[in-house]
Design a protein around this motif. Sequence first.
Motif, PDB file in Angstrom:
ATOM      1  N   ILE A 256       0.841  -1.196   0.000  1.00 24.02           N
ATOM      2  CA  ILE A 256       0.000   0.000   0.000  1.00 24.02           C
ATOM      3  C   ILE A 256       0.877   1.248   0.000  1.00 24.02           C
ATOM      4  N   LYS A 257       0.516   2.211  -0.824  1.00 23.72           N
ATOM      5  CA  LYS A 257       1.243   3.477  -0.901  1.00 23.72           C
ATOM      6  C   LYS A 257       0.548   4.506  -0.012  1.00 23.72           C
ATOM      7  N   VAL A 258       1.295   5.110   0.871  1.00 23.82           N
ATOM      8  CA  VAL A 258       0.741   6.107   1.788  1.00 23.82           C
ATOM      9  C   VAL A 258       1.254   7.484   1.391  1.00 23.82           C
ATOM     10  N   LEU A 259       0.365   8.355   0.944  1.00 22.97           N
ATOM     11  CA  LEU A 259       0.725   9.726   0.585  1.00 22.97           C
ATOM     12  C   LEU A 259       0.582  10.612   1.820  1.00 22.97           C
ATOM     13  N   GLU A 260       1.621  11.324   2.159  1.00 22.78           N
ATOM     14  CA  GLU A 260       1.607  12.179   3.349  1.00 22.78           C
ATOM     15  C   GLU A 260       1.875  13.630   2.951  1.00 22.78           C
ATOM     16  N   GLN A 261       1.083  14.533   3.487  1.00 14.49           N
ATOM     17  CA  GLN A 261       1.305  15.947   3.218  1.00 14.49           C
ATOM     18  C   GLN A 261       0.877  16.750   4.436  1.00 14.49           C
ATOM     19  N   TYR A 262       1.592  17.857   4.672  1.00 11.65           N
ATOM     20  CA  TYR A 262       1.312  18.709   5.825  1.00 11.65           C
ATOM     21  C   TYR A 262       0.748  20.052   5.357  1.00 11.65           C
ATOM     22  N   VAL A 263      -0.116  20.611   6.180  1.00 10.72           N
ATOM     23  CA  VAL A 263      -0.833  21.824   5.798  1.00 10.72           C
ATOM     24  C   VAL A 263       0.097  23.018   5.654  1.00 10.72           C
ATOM     25  N   SER A 264       1.052  23.163   6.569  1.00 14.07           N
ATOM     26  CA  SER A 264       1.881  24.357   6.554  1.00 14.07           C
ATOM     27  C   SER A 264       3.167  24.136   7.341  1.00 14.07           C
ATOM     28  N   THR A 265       4.131  24.994   7.102  1.00 13.36           N
ATOM     29  CA  THR A 265       5.340  25.037   7.931  1.00 13.36           C
ATOM     30  C   THR A 265       5.229  26.164   8.952  1.00 13.36           C
ATOM     31  N   ASP A 266       4.104  26.836   8.949  1.00  9.80           N
ATOM     32  CA  ASP A 266       3.826  27.944   9.865  1.00  9.80           C
ATOM     33  C   ASP A 266       2.859  27.451  10.934  1.00  9.80           C
ATOM     34  N   ILE A 267       3.325  27.401  12.191  1.00  9.92           N
ATOM     35  CA  ILE A 267       2.493  26.858  13.267  1.00  9.92           C
ATOM     36  C   ILE A 267       1.210  27.653  13.468  1.00  9.92           C
ATOM     37  N   THR A 268       1.186  28.918  13.068  1.00 17.14           N
ATOM     38  CA  THR A 268      -0.028  29.718  13.229  1.00 17.14           C
ATOM     39  C   THR A 268      -1.109  29.323  12.221  1.00 17.14           C
ATOM     40  N   LYS A 269      -0.710  28.619  11.159  1.00 18.89           N
ATOM     41  CA  LYS A 269      -1.659  28.214  10.127  1.00 18.89           C
ATOM     42  C   LYS A 269      -1.902  26.705  10.120  1.00 18.89           C
ATOM     43  N   ALA A 270      -0.942  25.951  10.631  1.00 18.66           N
ATOM     44  CA  ALA A 270      -0.962  24.494  10.487  1.00 18.66           C
ATOM     45  C   ALA A 270      -2.225  23.839  11.028  1.00 18.66           C
ATOM     46  N   PHE A 271      -2.728  24.345  12.151  1.00 21.05           N
ATOM     47  CA  PHE A 271      -3.909  23.738  12.775  1.00 21.05           C
ATOM     48  C   PHE A 271      -5.114  24.671  12.721  1.00 21.05           C
ATOM     49  N   ASN A 272      -5.041  25.640  11.833  1.00 20.14           N
ATOM     50  CA  ASN A 272      -6.094  26.656  11.793  1.00 20.14           C
ATOM     51  C   ASN A 272      -6.464  27.007  10.349  1.00 20.14           C
ATOM     52  N   ASP A 273      -6.326  26.019   9.459  1.00 20.30           N
ATOM     53  CA  ASP A 273      -6.587  26.255   8.043  1.00 20.30           C
ATOM     54  C   ASP A 273      -7.309  25.053   7.432  1.00 20.30           C
ATOM     55  N   PRO A 274      -8.579  24.868   7.806  1.00 18.95           N
ATOM     56  CA  PRO A 274      -9.320  23.704   7.282  1.00 18.95           C
ATOM     57  C   PRO A 274      -9.507  23.727   5.776  1.00 18.95           C
ATOM     58  N   THR A 275      -9.510  24.902   5.170  1.00 16.89           N
ATOM     59  CA  THR A 275      -9.678  24.991   3.719  1.00 16.89           C
ATOM     60  C   THR A 275      -8.519  24.328   2.995  1.00 16.89           C
ATOM     61  N   THR A 276      -7.301  24.621   3.441  1.00 16.91           N
ATOM     62  CA  THR A 276      -6.124  24.002   2.835  1.00 16.91           C
ATOM     63  C   THR A 276      -6.100  22.504   3.113  1.00 16.91           C
ATOM     64  N   GLY A 277      -6.460  22.123   4.339  1.00 17.30           N
ATOM     65  CA  GLY A 277      -6.509  20.701   4.672  1.00 17.30           C
ATOM     66  C   GLY A 277      -7.468  19.942   3.771  1.00 17.30           C
ATOM     67  N   LYS A 278      -8.627  20.529   3.531  1.00 15.17           N
ATOM     68  CA  LYS A 278      -9.621  19.892   2.664  1.00 15.17           C
ATOM     69  C   LYS A 278      -9.105  19.789   1.234  1.00 15.17           C
ATOM     70  N   ALA A 279      -8.445  20.853   0.767  1.00 16.70           N
ATOM     71  CA  ALA A 279      -7.922  20.857  -0.605  1.00 16.70           C
ATOM     72  C   ALA A 279      -6.867  19.768  -0.797  1.00 16.70           C
ATOM     73  N   ILE A 280      -6.022  19.586   0.208  1.00 18.64           N
ATOM     74  CA  ILE A 280      -5.003  18.538   0.131  1.00 18.64           C
ATOM     75  C   ILE A 280      -5.663  17.166   0.076  1.00 18.64           C
ATOM     76  N   ALA A 281      -6.642  16.965   0.922  1.00 16.87           N
ATOM     77  CA  ALA A 281      -7.310  15.661   0.995  1.00 16.87           C
ATOM     78  C   ALA A 281      -8.043  15.311  -0.296  1.00 16.87           C
ATOM     79  N   GLN A 282      -8.498  16.323  -1.027  1.00 17.00           N
ATOM     80  CA  GLN A 282      -9.279  16.076  -2.239  1.00 17.00           C
ATOM     81  C   GLN A 282      -8.429  15.940  -3.496  1.00 17.00           C
ATOM     82  N   GLN A 283      -7.130  16.015  -3.368  1.00 16.03           N
ATOM     83  CA  GLN A 283      -6.255  15.899  -4.541  1.00 16.03           C
ATOM     84  C   GLN A 283      -6.377  14.514  -5.189  1.00 16.03           C
TER      85      GLN A 283
END
Length: 283
Positions: A256-283
């Motif tokens: 199984i291939k596991v694709l991993e991606q993180y929302v941000s390198t900025d801690i102020t955005k990493a856990f506070n940006d559901p729009t980006t998280g959703k966009a990554i998940a829908q790729q």
Amino acid sequence: MPGCRAMAPPLGCAPMAAPAWVADRRADRRTAGDPWTARPRGRSGIDAVGGGNMRTRSLALALMAGLAIVVSACSSPASPGAGGGKTLKIGMVTDVGTLDDKSFNEASWKGTQDGASQTGSPAPQNIVTKTPADYGPNIQSFVDQKYDVIVTVGFALGDATLKAATANPTVKFIGVDQFICVPKDANDKTCAGAPPANYQGIIFKEQQAGYLVGIVAGTLTKSKVIGAVGGINTVPPVVAYIKGYENGAHSVDPNIKVLEQYVSTDITKAFNDPTTGKAIAQQ
């Protein structure tokens, strides 16, 4: 301190020598053959198992237990609370985000509220952090208001919490997801120094919950490609959860291939940006 009982951990009552398992974790290495994740080492504190909803319940219970220990370990005949102990002024400082995030901050707040209630203490207060620059000032605000216990939420608040605990030995600090690293000297990279007796970290076995989710994903996938979206890769618990997820999937099928991606390198955005998280998940 009068009234301190031999409870584990006797927060603020007496310094504790680090047990062998803590010394081992400070080696900052991965354990060969660990079926969960080969978990990154280097954190110490109360361990609580969980992830997702399981972790939310575990976090709340761990905080409630920690606050109960603070009250009962150092009892006082004045201001009786539950069990005849002293009632405490309790405050909580969140990480960057919102209090009702349906996740980490909210679970910590629930645990803090339950802990205060169960110990007969007044309703706690909270400060919602807007930027990392406010970590120290927000903690200091509770110190200046003579709070007895200050809960800080998140790995990123560790340095500010350690600084405040060191400067205010009569205030009790509980750090969620915080390994208390105190170097013995300028050359020490193993955290061999003694942590402040008034500061207790609460940590979790994130990799175990991630492993179980990985088994589910590995079982359900038809394409043999699954994904994981993390907040930021500089926070060890996030990485541990995803590595557990990856290993759980591979326990079902190593191909199984596991694709991993993180929302941000900025801690102020990493856990506070559901729009980006959703966009990554829908790729």
